[in-house]
Design an enzyme around this catalytic site. Sequence first.
Site, PDB file in Angstrom:
ATOM      1  N   SER A  96       0.773  -1.424  -0.383  1.00 60.69           N
ATOM      2  CA  SER A  96      -0.057   0.063   0.249  1.00 60.69           C
ATOM      3  C   SER A  96       0.910   1.474   0.026  1.00 60.69           C
ATOM      4  O   SER A  96       1.609   1.462  -0.960  1.00 60.69           O
ATOM      5  CB  SER A  96      -0.963   0.075   0.948  1.00 60.69           C
ATOM      6  OG  SER A  96      -1.816   0.979   0.971  1.00 60.69           O
ATOM      7  N   ASP A 231      -4.420   5.804  -2.964  1.00 61.86           N
ATOM      8  CA  ASP A 231      -3.107   5.129  -2.737  1.00 61.86           C
ATOM      9  C   ASP A 231      -2.833   4.185  -3.433  1.00 61.86           C
ATOM     10  O   ASP A 231      -3.537   3.843  -4.468  1.00 61.86           O
ATOM     11  CB  ASP A 231      -3.185   4.765  -1.149  1.00 61.86           C
ATOM     12  CG  ASP A 231      -4.100   3.561  -1.127  1.00 61.86           C
ATOM     13  OD1 ASP A 231      -4.691   3.259  -1.696  1.00 61.86           O
ATOM     14  OD2 ASP A 231      -4.135   2.864   0.221  1.00 61.86           O
ATOM     15  N   ASP A 233      -2.691   0.759  -3.577  1.00 59.27           N
ATOM     16  CA  ASP A 233      -3.182  -0.338  -3.838  1.00 59.27           C
ATOM     17  C   ASP A 233      -4.664   0.003  -4.245  1.00 59.27           C
ATOM     18  O   ASP A 233      -5.655  -0.808  -4.398  1.00 59.27           O
ATOM     19  CB  ASP A 233      -3.039  -1.420  -2.831  1.00 59.27           C
ATOM     20  CG  ASP A 233      -3.480  -0.783  -1.502  1.00 59.27           C
ATOM     21  OD1 ASP A 233      -3.733   0.332  -1.203  1.00 59.27           O
ATOM     22  OD2 ASP A 233      -3.629  -1.618  -0.650  1.00 59.27           O
ATOM     23  N   ASP A 235      -7.425   1.000  -2.516  1.00 64.44           N
ATOM     24  CA  ASP A 235      -8.546   0.782  -1.824  1.00 64.44           C
ATOM     25  C   ASP A 235      -9.189   2.080  -1.213  1.00 64.44           C
ATOM     26  O   ASP A 235     -10.200   2.018  -0.870  1.00 64.44           O
ATOM     27  CB  ASP A 235      -8.330  -0.126  -0.524  1.00 64.44           C
ATOM     28  CG  ASP A 235      -6.991  -0.285   0.323  1.00 64.44           C
ATOM     29  OD1 ASP A 235      -6.397   1.118   0.016  1.00 64.44           O
ATOM     30  OD2 ASP A 235      -6.824  -0.809   1.075  1.00 64.44           O
TER      31      ASP A 235
END
Length: 445
Positions: A96, A231, A233, A235
């Site tokens: 992340s 961000d 990743d 999510d």
Amino acid sequence: MASMFGTDGIRGIVNDTMTPVFALRLGKAAGKVLGGKVAIATDTRSSADMIRSAVSAGLLASGCSVLDLGILPVPALQHYVKVRADLSGGIMVTASHNPPEFNGIKCISSDGTEASRDDERRIEEAFSGMLDDVGWLSAGDIEKVEDAEDEYVDAVVSSVDADAIRSAGLTVCADCANGASYSAVPAVLGKLGVRTVAVNCYPSDGPSKNGPAELKALMAAASADFGVTFDEDADRCFFTAPDGRDVSGDAALAIIARSVLSDGPGKVFTPVSTSSMVEDVVSAAGGVVIRTPVGAPAVARMMMESDSVLGGEESGGLIFPRHQYCRDGAMAMAAMLECVAKRGSLSDQLDSLPAYHSVKTKVACPEDKRDDLYKRMLEKASECRVDRTDGLKLLFDDGWVLLRASGTEPSFRIFSESKDAAKAESRAAEYVSMAEEFLGGDLGS
Ligand code: MG
């Protein structure tokens, strides 16, 4: 054995603690626990191929077969796993928001949600136990999947009022941070007929060329309806209003909750740490806020056990239960598009929110003193309501204080909120000195 999984999977510095040998063994352990067919995806880090290959080899050695979905936002992997009954789970290779020298491994349950603590514990136990390889004939194989992103993009687009968004003629500046959403997010915007300024939308784990100042300059030049930053990743995402103001996670949740509740009443789930602004907005819109422990998995699990219309946390993660029970950045962006198309300027919507002031601070506190500290603080708590959903929340007529042991360091977090800025400050200071007094006195000795 100490827990390998932190609050968001396992993370480590590549070829230091996050080595191919570690990833291989973790793949074997996950394969032993999950069995069957497992989907795997990565973000854009340069170590992605190495870690994905090692995890995959471990899965294959345990007899699992692997679907390699390539680079994808983590919610796209989760959606892929959720809609397929023949998949036993998923693995996302990502760290992340950690710096590029890090990578990590995050496990997804067969229903597409983040693996529960129990599932993680089973994988940890398998990791530290005997891991026999299957016989040569039973080793699994890898199948490459090319259209997982298209499927996710379609799922997001079909979860909003696409006609309303298309006919609003919106412009958006989207910063994908060179991460896993670099392709999916522009695709969602394209399908929704949004004029798009794509910033940092190529895969790279080097430093992004354009920062927040460039995004705001581009927004002004393009007369954008809003900016959105993801961000790595994808999510989570963060919004910027057309006048350049950053929209806090609390404010984004409140604004989207008001929009979602215009379809009818319902429950909005959010942790105890979220601003009371959300309660004010949700109850005015005919909904009700249910407080949860801190952390997206806790929010998602409580939503799954109830009827809900929306979930979210202050760190920019929103959960749309009709789509899936996990944080989803592109879905949050699509919901904001619908909200602006139907309800007007994001700056005006921001102005319409009640103003709260919050103070976030912490005191150092050894782990073995935490329970005593809670007890002493509770003894001092009079003339207020007490909420023990997570930590200790003291609710006064003019604000609240949340005292919570940190999950990542030996400290006690102290949040204070009030409509009166001076009150929020003085109450935070009061509880910090109270905690320090306890810890420095007989508690600390
Ligand atoms: Mg993330």
